[in-house]
Write a protein that holds these residues in place. Structure first.
Motif, PDB file in Angstrom:
ATOM      1  N   SER A 206       1.915 -19.124   0.155  1.00 23.79           N
ATOM      2  CA  SER A 206       1.173 -18.321  -0.807  1.00 23.79           C
ATOM      3  C   SER A 206       1.289 -16.830  -0.559  1.00 23.79           C
ATOM      4  N   PHE A 207       0.924 -16.068  -1.584  1.00 22.00           N
ATOM      5  CA  PHE A 207       0.626 -14.651  -1.453  1.00 22.00           C
ATOM      6  C   PHE A 207      -0.873 -14.553  -1.220  1.00 22.00           C
ATOM      7  N   THR A 208      -1.281 -13.973  -0.108  1.00 22.34           N
ATOM      8  CA  THR A 208      -2.689 -14.015   0.265  1.00 22.34           C
ATOM      9  C   THR A 208      -3.062 -12.790   1.086  1.00 22.34           C
ATOM     10  N   VAL A 209      -4.345 -12.689   1.409  1.00 18.64           N
ATOM     11  CA  VAL A 209      -4.865 -11.626   2.270  1.00 18.64           C
ATOM     12  C   VAL A 209      -5.397 -12.263   3.544  1.00 18.64           C
ATOM     13  N   ASP A 210      -4.955 -11.766   4.680  1.00 20.47           N
ATOM     14  CA  ASP A 210      -5.457 -12.279   5.955  1.00 20.47           C
ATOM     15  C   ASP A 210      -6.980 -12.159   6.000  1.00 20.47           C
ATOM     16  N   SER A 211      -7.629 -13.226   6.449  1.00 15.54           N
ATOM     17  CA  SER A 211      -9.095 -13.217   6.647  1.00 15.54           C
ATOM     18  C   SER A 211      -9.796 -12.605   5.438  1.00 15.54           C
ATOM     19  N   TYR A 212      -9.406 -13.049   4.245  1.00 14.50           N
ATOM     20  CA  TYR A 212      -9.969 -12.503   3.008  1.00 14.50           C
ATOM     21  C   TYR A 212     -11.473 -12.696   2.914  1.00 14.50           C
ATOM     22  N   PHE A 213     -12.005 -13.648   3.675  1.00 14.75           N
ATOM     23  CA  PHE A 213     -13.414 -14.019   3.608  1.00 14.75           C
ATOM     24  C   PHE A 213     -14.284 -13.175   4.543  1.00 14.75           C
ATOM     25  N   CYS A 214     -13.698 -12.208   5.261  1.00 11.06           N
ATOM     26  CA  CYS A 214     -14.416 -11.438   6.285  1.00 11.06           C
ATOM     27  C   CYS A 214     -14.834 -10.062   5.792  1.00 11.06           C
ATOM     28  N   GLY A 215     -15.942  -9.577   6.326  1.00  7.77           N
ATOM     29  CA  GLY A 215     -16.310  -8.178   6.227  1.00  7.77           C
ATOM     30  C   GLY A 215     -16.713  -7.718   4.844  1.00  7.77           C
ATOM     31  N   SER A 216     -16.792  -6.400   4.694  1.00  8.34           N
ATOM     32  CA  SER A 216     -17.192  -5.785   3.433  1.00  8.34           C
ATOM     33  C   SER A 216     -15.986  -5.673   2.510  1.00  8.34           C
ATOM     34  N   PRO A 217     -16.219  -5.410   1.208  1.00  8.95           N
ATOM     35  CA  PRO A 217     -15.106  -5.318   0.255  1.00  8.95           C
ATOM     36  C   PRO A 217     -14.069  -4.275   0.652  1.00  8.95           C
ATOM     37  N   LEU A 218     -12.813  -4.567   0.289  1.00  9.02           N
ATOM     38  CA  LEU A 218     -11.688  -3.714   0.674  1.00  9.02           C
ATOM     39  C   LEU A 218     -11.166  -2.867  -0.483  1.00  9.02           C
ATOM     40  N   GLY A 219     -11.777  -2.958  -1.658  1.00  6.52           N
ATOM     41  CA  GLY A 219     -11.319  -2.167  -2.793  1.00  6.52           C
ATOM     42  C   GLY A 219     -10.426  -2.968  -3.718  1.00  6.52           C
ATOM     43  N   THR A 220      -9.357  -2.352  -4.213  1.00  5.74           N
ATOM     44  CA  THR A 220      -8.479  -2.962  -5.217  1.00  5.74           C
ATOM     45  C   THR A 220      -7.101  -3.213  -4.644  1.00  5.74           C
ATOM     46  N   LEU A 221      -6.583  -4.402  -4.909  1.00  4.36           N
ATOM     47  CA  LEU A 221      -5.211  -4.760  -4.549  1.00  4.36           C
ATOM     48  C   LEU A 221      -4.385  -4.709  -5.826  1.00  4.36           C
ATOM     49  N   THR A 222      -3.525  -3.695  -5.918  1.00  4.95           N
ATOM     50  CA  THR A 222      -2.684  -3.507  -7.105  1.00  4.95           C
ATOM     51  C   THR A 222      -1.274  -4.000  -6.808  1.00  4.95           C
ATOM     52  N   VAL A 223      -0.781  -4.896  -7.648  1.00  5.14           N
ATOM     53  CA  VAL A 223       0.607  -5.351  -7.572  1.00  5.14           C
ATOM     54  C   VAL A 223       1.274  -5.025  -8.890  1.00  5.14           C
ATOM     55  N   ASN A 224       2.301  -4.212  -8.829  1.00  2.40           N
ATOM     56  CA  ASN A 224       3.112  -3.897 -10.006  1.00  2.40           C
ATOM     57  C   ASN A 224       4.456  -4.584  -9.832  1.00  2.40           C
ATOM     58  N   GLY A 225       4.630  -5.715 -10.475  1.00  2.00           N
ATOM     59  CA  GLY A 225       5.865  -6.457 -10.305  1.00  2.00           C
ATOM     60  C   GLY A 225       5.711  -7.905 -10.651  1.00  2.00           C
ATOM     61  N   VAL A 226       5.895  -8.757  -9.639  1.00  7.50           N
ATOM     62  CA  VAL A 226       5.890 -10.213  -9.822  1.00  7.50           C
ATOM     63  C   VAL A 226       5.232 -10.851  -8.601  1.00  7.50           C
ATOM     64  N   ILE A 227       4.442 -11.911  -8.833  1.00  5.99           N
ATOM     65  CA  ILE A 227       3.897 -12.727  -7.747  1.00  5.99           C
ATOM     66  C   ILE A 227       4.292 -14.166  -8.025  1.00  5.99           C
ATOM     67  N   ALA A 228       5.147 -14.719  -7.180  1.00  6.42           N
ATOM     68  CA  ALA A 228       5.586 -16.108  -7.320  1.00  6.42           C
ATOM     69  C   ALA A 228       5.281 -16.824  -6.017  1.00  6.42           C
ATOM     70  N   GLN A 229       4.614 -17.971  -6.109  1.00  6.98           N
ATOM     71  CA  GLN A 229       4.149 -18.655  -4.901  1.00  6.98           C
ATOM     72  C   GLN A 229       4.085 -20.163  -5.132  1.00  6.98           C
ATOM     73  N   GLN A 230       4.163 -20.895  -4.031  1.00  6.13           N
ATOM     74  CA  GLN A 230       4.064 -22.346  -4.114  1.00  6.13           C
ATOM     75  C   GLN A 230       2.643 -22.774  -4.491  1.00  6.13           C
ATOM     76  N   TYR A 231       1.650 -22.146  -3.868  1.00  9.91           N
ATOM     77  CA  TYR A 231       0.237 -22.462  -4.096  1.00  9.91           C
ATOM     78  C   TYR A 231      -0.546 -21.193  -4.386  1.00  9.91           C
ATOM     79  N   ARG A 232      -1.697 -21.337  -5.058  1.00  8.96           N
ATOM     80  CA  ARG A 232      -2.580 -20.199  -5.268  1.00  8.96           C
ATOM     81  C   ARG A 232      -3.062 -19.667  -3.927  1.00  8.96           C
ATOM     82  N   GLY A 233      -2.993 -18.358  -3.751  1.00  9.90           N
ATOM     83  CA  GLY A 233      -3.450 -17.741  -2.523  1.00  9.90           C
ATOM     84  C   GLY A 233      -4.648 -16.837  -2.769  1.00  9.90           C
ATOM     85  N   PRO A 234      -5.735 -16.982  -2.013  1.00 15.94           N
ATOM     86  CA  PRO A 234      -6.915 -16.142  -2.221  1.00 15.94           C
ATOM     87  C   PRO A 234      -6.726 -14.739  -1.658  1.00 15.94           C
ATOM     88  N   VAL A 235      -7.331 -13.757  -2.338  1.00 14.69           N
ATOM     89  CA  VAL A 235      -7.299 -12.373  -1.847  1.00 14.69           C
ATOM     90  C   VAL A 235      -8.703 -11.791  -1.698  1.00 14.69           C
TER      91      VAL A 235
END
Length: 541
Positions: free
Chosen positions: A464-493
């Motif tokens: 997957s495309f994901t964020v390490d330890s996405y479930f931890c801590g306070s919010p990190l702001g905005t994750l902007t992807v300009n392009g393409v995201i292709a993955q085998q499984y849904r990845g949480p961010v």
């Protein structure tokens, strides 16, 4: 009498002029008609080649060694091989147009001589002709020539691609908080094994929603107690927006009114049939997705390749690294650190062929979502740690993971591909371990960032495309992807939807340039079909 004869002479001269003008018009009209017929003949030739290509995806690899009636030529063949259109006097000829500086298409290296390495496309030239007249045994033809570009249907056609709309099996470790599981005392099969073989291999339309696991978990007192789990379904929430085309081999789970697409031309494809193209989450009564794009159920299957090993052979030795590799992009150059190879902050130009490969060395570890790896923790694993800006077309591939350690952005019209055999991860340093109840943002870490932007085509082949330890801590702001995201499984961010509790808010936008070009040697789906991506008319002598 003289007056009458004069009047008749004037009338006769006028008639002669009119007849001459009409004759000239007839000649021009005939040529115009022949020119239109020649264009139709050229289009028939394109359709002929497209038909054979649809029957056999590898038809192009045969170069001009095809049997009648296709009659394919190498460029500027003499004499040209013309094929007649039945019942007419129109003909067409098909020529292959080699790429990458090759003079002709070679069956021993069809990919290298026909497929443009910068765009992943190949071209043919089709000329239609219709005879206009024959003088002294020489026939004059009206001709029209079309140059047609073919491109595979692939990951770059979509902002968002998934094979399975379910959680990556690796994340089931989060539900067990890392504690051991087993089917029974005599059966060591774990919930992670089950998730990989069951949830991770089954589409929802084939019964994933009915799958469950019953076994035991080792609790904090070291006792084996009953434990059950189900396949995790991931939804598109009320405020989610997919700013571009989408394809999933699965179906869509919806809560509320997420928006799919920017305009009608953005295809929203699911392999599921109409009845299962999307479904409401059971806890979201009245869900109704906003399809700005065009929903296309029962779409053709798009199969990701299992490995990026072809890129390992494409990258030159100077740009093949073994073990954890840190890459700071600096426009047209990069700074590389690899302790496994004894490389410390070495400045290098970006590769001439545009490909960097990070291979596994001694690497027995796999990604642990509760304790993500760093360059120091797994120096032998082929993980590419990336940040910075780029100004040349580039593809970075990793035998294990690609890890984003800050924004990765373009400075001009260049394109970037990030291809991992396993995960593409956004680095998120945390302290006190990686369990939901005991971790927080490690803000003092030099690679702790908020509001990350990634300008790239991202491809996670087996995970997957994901964020390490996405479930931890306070919010990190905005994750902007300009392009393409292709993955085998849904990845949480992140958690919490648009009003996030942890991790990032998603801001994903399709880069329309990728519909016409690609990062160097970017991977295609397995046996993807070819389609016409561009057609132009060429002046015909």
């Amino acid at each position: 009498m003289i007056t009458v004869l004069g009047a008749m002479l004037v009338v006769m001269l006028g008639s002669a002029v009119a007849i001459a003008a009409a004759t000239n018009d007839l000649g021009g009209g005939a040529r115009d008609k022949a020119t239109k017929q020649a264009e139709s003949a050229a289009e028939a030739g394109v359709n002929d080649y497209s038909y054979h290509l649809a029957l056999n995806n590898n038809y192009w690899t045969r170069c001009d060694g095809v049997t009648a009636p296709a009659k394919v030529n190498q460029p500027n063949a003499s004499p040209m091989q013309w094929r007649s259109l039945g019942g007419t006097n129109a003909e067409y000829a098909i020529e292959l147009l080699p790429a990458n500086g090759a003079a002709t298409c070679s069956t021993s290296n069809a990919s290298g001589t026909m497929i443009d390495s910068a765009t992943g496309t190949f071209r043919i030239r089709v000329t239609g002709r219709v005879p206009v007249r024959t003088d002294a045994g020489v026939t004059t033809y009206a001709k029209r020539t079309l140059v047609t570009q073919y491109r595979r249907k692939g990951f770059l056609d979509f902002l968002y691609f998934t094979n399975y709309e379910t959680s990556d099996p690796a994340w089931y470790k989060l539900g067990t908080v890392g504690r051991p599981t087993r089917k029974s005392s005599s059966d060591p099969t774990t919930v992670l094994d089950w998730a990989a073989s069951a949830c991770g291999k089954t589409y929802y339309r084939n019964g994933r929603g009915t799958l469950s696991w019953s076994g035991e978990i080792n609790d904090t007192s070291n006792n084996w107690v009953p434990y059950t789990d189900n396949c995790t379904e991931i939804q598109f929430a009320n405020n989610d927006v997919v700013n571009g085309p989408l394809h999933t081999n699965d179906g869509l789970l919806v809560c509320g009114s997420p928006t799919f697409g920017r305009r009608a031309g953005d295809l929203i494809e699911t392999e599921a049939p109409t009845s299962g193209a999307w479904r409401p989450n059971s806890g979201c009564a009245g869900s109704s997705p906003n399809f700005v794009g065009t929903l296309r159920p029962a779409a053709s299957h798009v199969e990701p390749p299992s490995s990026n090993s072809s890129l390992k052979t494409t990258a030159t030795s100077a740009y093949t690294f073994t073990g954890a590799t840190q890459i700071q992009l600096n426009g047209a150059t990069m700074t590389v650190t690899n302790t496994n190879m004894g490389i410390n902050a070495q400045s290098m130009a970006l590769p001439p062929n545009g490909v960097i490969y990070v291979a596994d060395g001694t690497c027995g570890a796999t990604y642990d979502p509760l304790s993500p790896s760093t360059p120091a923790s797994n120096p032998g694993c082929g993980n590419a740690f990336i940040k910075g800006t780029y100004s040349k077309d580039l593809t970075i591939a990793a035998e294990s993971d690609v890890v984003i350690r800050g924004s990765v952005t373009k400075t001009n019209d260049s394109v970037l591909g990030l291809i991992a055999n396993q995960f593409v991860r956004v680095n998120h340093p945390v302290s006190s371990g990686g369990t939901p109840t005991s971790c927080s943002n490690k803000t003092a870490d030099p690679f702790y960032f908020t509001d990350v932007q990634i300008d790239a085509a991202i491809l996670a082949l087996n995970h997957s495309f994901t964020v390490d330890s996405y479930f931890c801590g306070s919010p990190l702001g905005t994750l902007t992807v300009n392009g393409v995201i292709a993955q085998q499984y849904r990845g949480p961010v992140g958690t919490g939807g648009s009003s996030i509790s942890t991790g990032y808010v998603k801001n994903y936008n399709y880069d329309d340039r990728l519909s016409l070009r690609q990062p160097p040697y970017f991977l295609d789906p397995v046996q993807a079909s070819w389609r016409v991506s561009r057609q132009t008319e060429q002046a015909t002598p």
